[in-house]
Design a protein around this motif. Structure first.
Motif, PDB file in Angstrom:
ATOM      1  N   LEU A 284      -2.500  81.390  41.722  1.00 54.18           N
ATOM      2  CA  LEU A 284      -0.883  81.405  41.356  1.00 54.18           C
ATOM      3  C   LEU A 284      -0.545  80.339  40.158  1.00 54.18           C
ATOM      4  O   LEU A 284      -0.869  78.896  40.463  1.00 54.18           O
ATOM      5  CB  LEU A 284      -0.171  80.979  42.602  1.00 54.18           C
ATOM      6  N   ILE A 285      -0.083  80.787  39.080  1.00 50.39           N
ATOM      7  CA  ILE A 285       0.068  79.555  37.993  1.00 50.39           C
ATOM      8  C   ILE A 285       1.482  79.089  38.429  1.00 50.39           C
ATOM      9  O   ILE A 285       2.449  79.583  38.679  1.00 50.39           O
ATOM     10  CB  ILE A 285       0.381  80.341  36.707  1.00 50.39           C
ATOM     11  N   ILE A 286       1.065  77.662  38.825  1.00 47.50           N
ATOM     12  CA  ILE A 286       2.520  76.707  39.084  1.00 47.50           C
ATOM     13  C   ILE A 286       3.223  76.420  37.888  1.00 47.50           C
ATOM     14  O   ILE A 286       4.363  76.750  37.998  1.00 47.50           O
ATOM     15  CB  ILE A 286       2.068  75.407  39.638  1.00 47.50           C
ATOM     16  N   GLU A 287       2.636  75.950  36.544  1.00 48.98           N
ATOM     17  CA  GLU A 287       3.294  75.851  35.420  1.00 48.98           C
ATOM     18  C   GLU A 287       2.156  75.772  34.397  1.00 48.98           C
ATOM     19  O   GLU A 287       0.952  75.556  34.825  1.00 48.98           O
ATOM     20  CB  GLU A 287       4.080  74.661  35.350  1.00 48.98           C
ATOM     21  N   ILE A 288       2.651  75.966  33.020  1.00 51.93           N
ATOM     22  CA  ILE A 288       1.658  75.647  31.883  1.00 51.93           C
ATOM     23  C   ILE A 288       2.652  74.781  31.064  1.00 51.93           C
ATOM     24  O   ILE A 288       3.575  75.027  30.668  1.00 51.93           O
ATOM     25  CB  ILE A 288       1.404  77.096  31.077  1.00 51.93           C
ATOM     26  N   ASN A 289       1.757  73.709  30.679  1.00 46.51           N
ATOM     27  CA  ASN A 289       2.472  72.452  29.802  1.00 46.51           C
ATOM     28  C   ASN A 289       1.931  72.913  28.478  1.00 46.51           C
ATOM     29  O   ASN A 289       0.672  72.968  28.218  1.00 46.51           O
ATOM     30  CB  ASN A 289       2.029  71.364  30.268  1.00 46.51           C
ATOM     31  N   GLY A 290       2.858  72.603  27.506  1.00 47.47           N
ATOM     32  CA  GLY A 290       2.369  72.819  25.867  1.00 47.47           C
ATOM     33  C   GLY A 290       1.628  71.706  25.499  1.00 47.47           C
ATOM     34  O   GLY A 290       2.102  71.294  24.206  1.00 47.47           O
ATOM     35  N   ARG A 291       0.770  71.168  25.943  1.00 48.11           N
ATOM     36  CA  ARG A 291       0.168  69.745  25.723  1.00 48.11           C
ATOM     37  C   ARG A 291      -1.228  69.684  26.287  1.00 48.11           C
ATOM     38  O   ARG A 291      -1.585  70.522  27.317  1.00 48.11           O
ATOM     39  CB  ARG A 291       1.175  68.630  25.873  1.00 48.11           C
ATOM     40  N   VAL A 292      -2.063  68.888  25.760  1.00 53.86           N
ATOM     41  CA  VAL A 292      -3.415  68.344  26.415  1.00 53.86           C
ATOM     42  C   VAL A 292      -2.707  67.747  27.926  1.00 53.86           C
ATOM     43  O   VAL A 292      -1.685  67.150  27.908  1.00 53.86           O
ATOM     44  CB  VAL A 292      -3.963  67.593  25.530  1.00 53.86           C
ATOM     45  N   GLY A 293      -3.762  67.830  28.730  1.00 50.00           N
ATOM     46  CA  GLY A 293      -3.407  67.245  30.090  1.00 50.00           C
ATOM     47  C   GLY A 293      -3.211  65.685  30.014  1.00 50.00           C
ATOM     48  O   GLY A 293      -3.825  65.064  29.084  1.00 50.00           O
ATOM     49  N   GLY A 294      -2.674  65.101  31.195  1.00 50.84           N
ATOM     50  CA  GLY A 294      -2.393  63.688  31.106  1.00 50.84           C
ATOM     51  C   GLY A 294      -3.125  63.112  32.066  1.00 50.84           C
ATOM     52  O   GLY A 294      -4.677  63.862  32.534  1.00 50.84           O
ATOM     53  N   ASP A 295      -3.254  62.034  32.564  1.00 49.70           N
ATOM     54  CA  ASP A 295      -3.969  61.291  33.737  1.00 49.70           C
ATOM     55  C   ASP A 295      -5.433  61.251  33.205  1.00 49.70           C
ATOM     56  O   ASP A 295      -6.367  61.176  33.766  1.00 49.70           O
ATOM     57  CB  ASP A 295      -3.963  62.162  35.005  1.00 49.70           C
ATOM     58  N   LEU A 296      -5.777  61.157  31.818  1.00 50.34           N
ATOM     59  CA  LEU A 296      -7.190  61.059  31.406  1.00 50.34           C
ATOM     60  C   LEU A 296      -7.920  62.280  31.673  1.00 50.34           C
ATOM     61  O   LEU A 296      -9.146  62.096  31.606  1.00 50.34           O
ATOM     62  CB  LEU A 296      -7.726  59.801  31.682  1.00 50.34           C
ATOM     63  N   ILE A 297      -7.457  63.328  31.999  1.00 52.84           N
ATOM     64  CA  ILE A 297      -8.240  64.453  32.421  1.00 52.84           C
ATOM     65  C   ILE A 297      -9.114  64.990  31.347  1.00 52.84           C
ATOM     66  O   ILE A 297     -10.151  65.197  31.267  1.00 52.84           O
ATOM     67  CB  ILE A 297      -7.145  65.565  32.953  1.00 52.84           C
ATOM     68  N   PRO A 298      -8.307  64.828  30.008  1.00 55.99           N
ATOM     69  CA  PRO A 298      -9.329  65.532  28.861  1.00 55.99           C
ATOM     70  C   PRO A 298     -10.508  64.455  28.540  1.00 55.99           C
ATOM     71  O   PRO A 298     -11.429  64.763  28.221  1.00 55.99           O
ATOM     72  CB  PRO A 298      -8.367  65.397  27.579  1.00 55.99           C
ATOM     73  N   PHE A 299     -10.089  63.211  28.898  1.00 56.98           N
ATOM     74  CA  PHE A 299     -10.989  62.083  28.802  1.00 56.98           C
ATOM     75  C   PHE A 299     -12.546  62.231  29.797  1.00 56.98           C
ATOM     76  O   PHE A 299     -13.670  62.239  29.497  1.00 56.98           O
ATOM     77  CB  PHE A 299     -10.653  60.756  29.088  1.00 56.98           C
ATOM     78  N   LEU A 300     -11.830  62.593  30.894  1.00 59.79           N
ATOM     79  CA  LEU A 300     -12.895  62.927  31.844  1.00 59.79           C
ATOM     80  C   LEU A 300     -13.871  64.386  31.728  1.00 59.79           C
ATOM     81  O   LEU A 300     -14.951  64.081  31.706  1.00 59.79           O
ATOM     82  CB  LEU A 300     -12.199  63.527  33.390  1.00 59.79           C
ATOM     83  N   GLY A 301     -13.047  65.065  31.024  1.00 66.29           N
ATOM     84  CA  GLY A 301     -13.549  66.411  30.506  1.00 66.29           C
ATOM     85  C   GLY A 301     -14.698  66.078  29.239  1.00 66.29           C
ATOM     86  O   GLY A 301     -15.828  66.798  29.367  1.00 66.29           O
ATOM     87  N   MET A 302     -14.293  65.330  28.550  1.00 67.08           N
ATOM     88  CA  MET A 302     -15.096  65.061  27.448  1.00 67.08           C
ATOM     89  C   MET A 302     -16.480  64.461  27.937  1.00 67.08           C
ATOM     90  O   MET A 302     -17.797  64.823  27.347  1.00 67.08           O
ATOM     91  CB  MET A 302     -14.434  63.997  26.523  1.00 67.08           C
ATOM     92  N   ILE A 303     -16.332  63.447  28.826  1.00 67.62           N
ATOM     93  CA  ILE A 303     -17.579  62.796  29.327  1.00 67.62           C
ATOM     94  C   ILE A 303     -18.398  63.857  30.193  1.00 67.62           C
ATOM     95  O   ILE A 303     -19.640  63.766  29.894  1.00 67.62           O
ATOM     96  CB  ILE A 303     -17.157  61.575  30.149  1.00 67.62           C
ATOM     97  N   ALA A 304     -17.825  64.596  30.893  1.00 67.88           N
ATOM     98  CA  ALA A 304     -18.478  65.537  31.836  1.00 67.88           C
ATOM     99  C   ALA A 304     -19.110  66.572  30.958  1.00 67.88           C
ATOM    100  O   ALA A 304     -20.406  66.980  31.268  1.00 67.88           O
ATOM    101  CB  ALA A 304     -17.672  66.163  32.739  1.00 67.88           C
ATOM    102  N   THR A 305     -18.500  67.151  29.831  1.00 71.09           N
ATOM    103  CA  THR A 305     -18.941  68.296  29.456  1.00 71.09           C
ATOM    104  C   THR A 305     -19.448  68.200  27.690  1.00 71.09           C
ATOM    105  O   THR A 305     -20.065  69.083  27.245  1.00 71.09           O
ATOM    106  CB  THR A 305     -17.877  69.438  29.120  1.00 71.09           C
ATOM    107  N   GLY A 306     -18.982  67.020  27.135  1.00 70.28           N
ATOM    108  CA  GLY A 306     -19.207  66.968  25.747  1.00 70.28           C
ATOM    109  C   GLY A 306     -18.083  67.619  24.725  1.00 70.28           C
ATOM    110  O   GLY A 306     -18.470  67.400  23.668  1.00 70.28           O
TER     111      GLY A 306
END
Length: 433
Positions: A284-306
């Protein structure tokens, strides 16, 4: 710096602590492609000088002034793309992208992101699984909506982020306070969405977020983060864990739902941060935000995935299909430190080393007031980021590192009901020199 007459225009840099990693990668990508990187920012720049070829300081929250400033830049350069990752600014950024004829989320798409009521309405009409919901202008309408939907319900502002003003109400008595909290919180948001609140069915199930790149309508998921929340009955986000090969990345129902939601909302090019509940009835889609994630989530993703989100942002802004292939197979998480009560912080001491520690930081300066909901939100004094080969070990390391943080603070009285909401520490665009 770059002497090119073509520019990528960035609307708001954000805080160094949260966004420098994006700016660093975006600048390198833009310059490698032969473009200047130009910033329109709300405050005098400090750390930004290292990355931007030109910086103009205006009140970016005055959208007319922002538009005139952007047009002035466009009169001197060829604007080839626009970047924005600041929630209150994604709409004017989309309008400028449309005006300049460069790729963007689309104006209808951003409206669906910013306006939660519009998103619910459109997603429901599009046949996607959605909770029962209603827009309530006052408590009477909220009561009627809750009785029709059935308790428990979630009450939330129409257009705020970071779970600000979002409250769970299990019965009519709790609804009275929940509506007041949500409506009051809405007053710090954009003027068209102030007052009242959305009342909706409480969706039961784990909550995740998905950061995706959109290229000509194609949805390319990059990172899935498993979310931790606290401060019941509020929904403060206390941490996230990103697994490079999360099995949900191969869940066809989830991916099809995500792609269809973007299509229904008219989101075409850019980066989005979707929040999803995994319910018994399906995603169930709660919401879609028109930007990159906050809380440093993209930073976590960058380290985890490259996958480098700054590079991806530039690619989609230039109309190019980004490479989202995973180069690594790690697990990275973040845990935020919250006080047990409203307090005045004297000092925050963080560890220099811990198992799997990637980075750690205090988030407030001495003398900062932290207020828990409903008097304030995102009352974080610190964060730790740890990595590991598996989720269990990563969670254990986050717990260990978090326990090493020492906070010296004085407890203060909670704000009385109906008091003006204090904007959360760390959310405002303020940087030390």
């Amino acid at each position: 710096m770059n002497d090119s007459q073509s520019v990528l225009l960035v609307i708001g840099s954000g805080l160094k602590l949260y966004r420098e990693y994006l700016v660093r990668s975006a600048a390198a990508r833009a310059h490698a492609a032969g473009h200047r990187l130009v910033l329109i920012n709300n405050l005098q720049p400090t750390w930004q000088h290292e990355y931007f070829d030109e910086i103009t300081v205006v009140n970016v929250f005055d959208h007319d002034l922002l538009g005139r400033t952007a047009r002035g830049i466009a009169s001197r350069y060829t604007v080839v793309g626009i970047l924005c990752w600041d929630e209150p600014l994604v709409m004017p950024a989309a309008e400028l992208a449309a005006e300049f004829g460069v790729p963007g989320l689309s104006i209808p798409g951003v409206r669906g992101c910013r306006d939660k009521y519009s998103a619910r309405t459109r997603l429901t009409a599009g046949g996607l699984l959605q909770p029962g919901f209603a827009m309530a202008a006052d408590l009477s309408e909220a009561r009627s909506a809750a009785e029709r939907i059935g308790y428990p319900v979630v009450v939330k502002p129409r257009a705020l982020g970071a779970s600000m003003g979002v409250v769970l109400a299990r019965d009519e008595r709790e609804l009275v306070e929940a509506f007041q909290v949500a409506s009051d919180a809405s007053l710090v948001g954009d003027e068209p969405f102030r007052g009242g609140a959305i009342v909706e069915e409480y969706a039961v199930g784990p909550e995740i977020s998905i950061d995706s790149a959109l290229h000509k309508g194609e949805c390319l998921p990059m990172f899935i983060a498993r979310k931790r929340t606290g401060s019941h009955p509020y929904f403060e986000e206390t941490g996230h864990v990103v697994h490079a090969h999360d099995p949900l990345l191969k869940d066809r129902e989830l991916l099809d739902t995500l792609a269809e939601a973007h299509r229904v909302l008219g989101i075409e090019d850019g980066i989005t941060h979707a929040e999803v509940r995994l319910t018994e009835r399906g995603p169930l889609i709660i919401e879609i935000n028109g930007r990159v994630g906050g809380d440093l989530i993209p930073f976590l993703g960058m380290i985890a995935t490259g996958i480098d989100p700054g590079e991806v942002m530039v690619d989609v802004a230039l109309g190019q299909r980004p490479d989202t292939a995973r180069l690594r197979a790690g697990v990275v998480g973040i845990r935020f430190g919250y006080p047990d009560h409203d307090c005045l912080v004297r000092a925050v001491h963080v560890p220099e080393d811990a198992p799997g520690l990637v980075t750690v930081s205090a988030m407030v300066a001495p003398g900062t007031t932290l207020r828990l909901p409903p008097g304030g939100y995102i009352a974080r004094h610190s964060f730790v980021v740890c990595q590991a080969d598996d989720v269990t070990t990563c969670e254990e390391r986050l717990t260990t590192a978090s326990a090493m943080i020492v906070v010296d603070a004085d407890e203060i009285a909670r704000k009385s009901p109906g008091s003006v909401l204090e904007m959360p520490t760390g959310l405002l665009d303020v940087d030390a020199s």
